[in-house]
Enzyme design. Structure first.
Site, PDB file in Angstrom:
ATOM      1  CG  ASN A 177     -41.624  -4.759 -91.975  1.00 35.73           C
ATOM      2  OD1 ASN A 177     -42.050  -5.371 -92.960  1.00 35.73           O
ATOM      3  ND2 ASN A 177     -41.577  -5.287 -90.775  1.00 35.73           N
ATOM      4  CG  HIS A 202     -39.191 -14.962 -86.972  1.00 29.38           C
ATOM      5  ND1 HIS A 202     -39.880 -15.922 -86.271  1.00 29.38           N
ATOM      6  CD2 HIS A 202     -40.080 -13.989 -87.267  1.00 29.38           C
ATOM      7  CE1 HIS A 202     -41.148 -15.554 -86.159  1.00 29.38           C
ATOM      8  NE2 HIS A 202     -41.289 -14.378 -86.765  1.00 29.38           N
ATOM      9  CG  HIS A 243     -38.813 -14.352 -82.835  1.00 28.58           C
ATOM     10  ND1 HIS A 243     -38.248 -13.131 -83.106  1.00 28.58           N
ATOM     11  CD2 HIS A 243     -40.147 -14.211 -83.065  1.00 28.58           C
ATOM     12  CE1 HIS A 243     -39.201 -12.278 -83.477  1.00 28.58           C
ATOM     13  NE2 HIS A 243     -40.355 -12.927 -83.469  1.00 28.58           N
ATOM     14  CG  LEU A 244     -40.867 -18.267 -77.952  1.00 31.73           C
ATOM     15  CD1 LEU A 244     -40.864 -18.777 -76.520  1.00 31.73           C
ATOM     16  CD2 LEU A 244     -41.139 -19.416 -78.921  1.00 31.73           C
ATOM     17  N   GLY A 245     -43.464 -14.966 -80.562  1.00 38.84           N
ATOM     18  CA  GLY A 245     -44.370 -13.813 -80.641  1.00 38.84           C
ATOM     19  C   GLY A 245     -45.692 -14.282 -81.208  1.00 38.84           C
ATOM     20  CG  ASN A 246     -49.328 -12.275 -82.934  1.00 41.27           C
ATOM     21  OD1 ASN A 246     -50.106 -13.066 -82.383  1.00 41.27           O
ATOM     22  ND2 ASN A 246     -49.523 -10.979 -82.984  1.00 41.27           N
ATOM     23  N   GLY A 247     -45.971 -14.820 -84.379  1.00 42.15           N
ATOM     24  CA  GLY A 247     -45.318 -15.896 -85.122  1.00 42.15           C
ATOM     25  C   GLY A 247     -44.127 -16.326 -84.279  1.00 42.15           C
ATOM     26  NE  ARG A 306     -48.129 -17.411 -89.310  1.00 43.63           N
ATOM     27  CZ  ARG A 306     -47.012 -16.735 -89.130  1.00 43.63           C
ATOM     28  NH1 ARG A 306     -45.861 -17.366 -88.946  1.00 43.63           N
ATOM     29  NH2 ARG A 306     -47.021 -15.434 -89.126  1.00 43.63           N
ATOM     30  CD  GLU A 329     -37.722  -9.045 -86.330  1.00 48.08           C
ATOM     31  OE1 GLU A 329     -38.575  -8.651 -85.521  1.00 48.08           O
ATOM     32  OE2 GLU A 329     -37.959  -9.860 -87.225  1.00 48.08           O
ATOM     33  CG  ASN A 333     -43.309  -8.937 -72.512  1.00 48.54           C
ATOM     34  OD1 ASN A 333     -42.718  -8.092 -71.844  1.00 48.54           O
ATOM     35  ND2 ASN A 333     -43.478  -8.828 -73.816  1.00 48.54           N
ATOM     36  N   GLY A 380     -41.685 -14.447 -75.470  1.00 53.45           N
ATOM     37  CA  GLY A 380     -40.371 -14.790 -74.891  1.00 53.45           C
ATOM     38  C   GLY A 380     -39.870 -13.732 -73.922  1.00 53.45           C
ATOM     39  NE  ARG A 439     -39.558  -8.886 -92.005  1.00 54.51           N
ATOM     40  CZ  ARG A 439     -40.720  -9.484 -91.952  1.00 54.51           C
ATOM     41  NH1 ARG A 439     -41.821  -8.789 -92.002  1.00 54.51           N
ATOM     42  NH2 ARG A 439     -40.790 -10.789 -91.874  1.00 54.51           N
TER      43      ARG A 439
HETATM   44  P1  ADP Z   1     -45.404 -10.167 -83.554  1.00 55.78           P
HETATM   45  O1  ADP Z   1     -44.982 -11.546 -83.971  1.00 55.78           O
HETATM   46  O2  ADP Z   1     -46.722  -9.740 -84.120  1.00 55.78           O
HETATM   47  O3  ADP Z   1     -44.312  -9.123 -83.653  1.00 55.78           O
HETATM   48  P2  ADP Z   1     -44.995  -9.928 -80.712  1.00 55.78           P
HETATM   49  O4  ADP Z   1     -43.559 -10.281 -80.721  1.00 55.78           O
HETATM   50  O5  ADP Z   1     -45.373  -8.528 -80.355  1.00 55.78           O
HETATM   51  O6  ADP Z   1     -45.740 -10.338 -82.016  1.00 55.78           O
HETATM   52  O7  ADP Z   1     -45.713 -10.911 -79.676  1.00 55.78           O
HETATM   53  C1  ADP Z   1     -47.088 -10.885 -79.458  1.00 55.78           C
HETATM   54  C2  ADP Z   1     -47.419 -11.943 -78.425  1.00 55.78           C
HETATM   55  O8  ADP Z   1     -46.750 -11.635 -77.192  1.00 55.78           O
HETATM   56  C3  ADP Z   1     -48.905 -12.004 -78.119  1.00 55.78           C
HETATM   57  O9  ADP Z   1     -49.341 -13.350 -78.123  1.00 55.78           O
HETATM   58  C4  ADP Z   1     -48.980 -11.432 -76.716  1.00 55.78           C
HETATM   59  O10 ADP Z   1     -50.021 -11.978 -75.963  1.00 55.78           O
HETATM   60  C5  ADP Z   1     -47.638 -11.848 -76.139  1.00 55.78           C
HETATM   61  N1  ADP Z   1     -47.326 -11.035 -74.962  1.00 55.78           N
HETATM   62  C6  ADP Z   1     -47.026  -9.718 -74.942  1.00 55.78           C
HETATM   63  N2  ADP Z   1     -46.855  -9.295 -73.667  1.00 55.78           N
HETATM   64  C7  ADP Z   1     -47.080 -10.361 -72.870  1.00 55.78           C
HETATM   65  C8  ADP Z   1     -47.096 -10.586 -71.455  1.00 55.78           C
HETATM   66  N3  ADP Z   1     -46.849  -9.592 -70.596  1.00 55.78           N
HETATM   67  N4  ADP Z   1     -47.366 -11.827 -71.006  1.00 55.78           N
HETATM   68  C9  ADP Z   1     -47.635 -12.821 -71.860  1.00 55.78           C
HETATM   69  N5  ADP Z   1     -47.632 -12.697 -73.196  1.00 55.78           N
HETATM   70  C10 ADP Z   1     -47.379 -11.483 -73.706  1.00 55.78           C
END
Ligand code: ADP
Length: 395
Positions: A7, A179, A207-211, A240, A381, A334, A332, A90
């Site tokens: 990637n 994604h 899919h809830l992460g940084n993006g 964003r 992924e 955590n 999502g 990727r």
């Molecule tokens: P990316 O899109 O960079 O791959 P990730 O899927 O790793 O990102 O998600 C990162 C996000 O997940 C960050 O906003 C982080 O705060 C959140 N996160 C990770 N662990 C926890 C947790 N235990 N509780 C709440 N949010 C979390």
């Protein structure tokens, strides 16, 4: 069979070597600061990561170092590069052409070069990664796995923007979705978990992460998704904005004399959780501040939850009800509080979660009497890319 997954980002290169018989990751790592120094972190299971400074003027030098490490006595896992059966890349954007994972040849690279204008951040490094592999690994098969291809069956009325149609014809401005590899992986896993063929299921994957993006999957086919022309559309993200009234953009530009690059930077890197809270792009920090009573942090979290609810709700409408709701990626997987708030007061849709199961971090967090199965599924992924790549390898 061993598959190397790559990637490539603008100044980074992530890699994982999979053993496909066991599904295990043999080694993985990350090259950072390509072009401005270099640093590699290389991890084997059950051992301390090997981390060192390096000199990577280009992606090719970074990949060369990765290949050296893979065969090294001390840090490697294989004796020769010939043991790698194929490389899976990727690729964020496959344009309108690549509707599924595809073996990479000169024609694929030439097409990806033509769509760099609509994929300026991820296109060039991905192309560099593919070219470097070809030079360093000769005829080892390479396969491109595109984030956009899962959306290739989305109907035109869901992909075309309500702006003059000529802009689509001339510049290919339309919704592509992103994604896709993650949404494809977790929707397939969800079907496995509920024990039904995916062809019989209506699924919404978050899919809830940084993006972040949300996708509606009908019988295994993505019919709608929240990201659009770029990964900017949809829910608010770490930095964003997600969707906003488009007229806000020229208004800001005129009011502050910002140029196009500056407004793009504002919307991509200074907005979302960071922009609203003024604290952090990291959900953990924002949620903590919100719990401590910080107004703007609380506002950012409420906006995120409300936006997820609205999009999930709109997909329930598009699908005429759903069977499964999936949460994945950093937030999502955590953030139990966020899951609880998103799913609160959704019983009209048949969505209801069990507080105890949710708090315990179970996979299936649905309440006993819920019509919809709500699942928490770690995304993978890279493994999905390896699985796709393996399909093109001879046994
Ligand atoms: P990316 O899109 O960079 O791959 P990730 O899927 O790793 O990102 O998600 C990162 C996000 O997940 C960050 O906003 C982080 O705060 C959140 N996160 C990770 N662990 C926890 C947790 N235990 N509780 C709440 N949010 C979390």
């Amino acid at each position: 069979m061993k598959i190397l997954v790559i990637n490539a980002g603008s100044s980074s290169l992530k890699y994982q070597l999979f053993d496909m018989e066991s599904g295990d990751v043999l080694v993985k790592g990350l090259c950072e600061r390509i072009g401005s120094g270099g640093e590699i972190t290389h991890k084997r299971p059950n051992s301390e990561p090997y981390k060192t400074e390096a000199e990577f003027p280009t992606h090719e030098e970074a990949l060369a170092m990765v290949l050296d490490l893979l065969v090294s006595k001390e840090y490697g896992f294989i004796e020769s590069i010939d043991e790698i059966d194929a490389v899976g890349h990727r690729i964020a954007h496959g344009g309108e052409k690549y509707k599924q994972s595809t073996p990479i040849d000169d024609e694929v690279i030439a097409y990806l070069e033509t769509i760099v204008p609509i994929n300026p951040l991820h296109g060039p490094p991905a192309i560099k990664g593919m070219k470097a592999c070809k030079r360093l690994m000769g005829n080892v098969p390479q396969v491109g796995v595109f984030d956009t291809s899962f959306y290739s069956n989305m109907e035109d009325f869901r992909t075309i923007y309500p702006i003059p149609y000529e802009l689509y014809e001339q510049y290919k401005i339309r919704r592509y979705g992103f994604h896709g590899t993650s949404h494809r992986y977790v929707s397939a896993k969800a079907a496995e978990i509920v024990g039904k063929p995916i062809e019989e299921l209506k699924i919404v994957t978050c899919h809830l992460g940084n993006g972040s993006s949300i996708t509606a999957v009908d019988k295994g086919i993505a019919i709608d998704t929240s990201m659009g022309f770029t990964p900017q559309e949809g829910v608010p993200m770490g930095t964003r904005s997600g969707s906003i009234d488009p007229t806000v953009i020229p208004y800001i530009m005129k009011a502050t004399n910002m140029n196009a690059d500056e407004i793009e930077d504002l919307l991509n890197r200074k907005s979302g959780l960071l922009g609203v809270s003024g604290i952090s792009n990291d959900n953990r920090n924002v949620a903590k501040a919100a719990n401590e009573g910080n107004y703007r942090a609380g506002l950012a979290i409420k906006m995120l939850i409300n936006s997820i609810k609205k999009i999930v709700g709109s997909y329930v409408a598009e699908l005429n009800g759903i069977d499964v709701l999936v949460f994945t990626a950093g937030i999502g997987e955590n953030d139990k509080n966020l899951r609880q708030k998103v799913c609160a007061d959704m019983d009209f849709f048949g969505i209801k979660i069990d507080e105890e199961l949710n708090n315990k971090g179970e996979i299936n967090i649905s309440a006993k009497d819920a019509k919809v199965q709500t699942l928490v599924i770690p995304t993978d992924e890279e493994y999905m890319i390896a699985l796709d790549t393996a399909k093109f390898c001879k046994e």
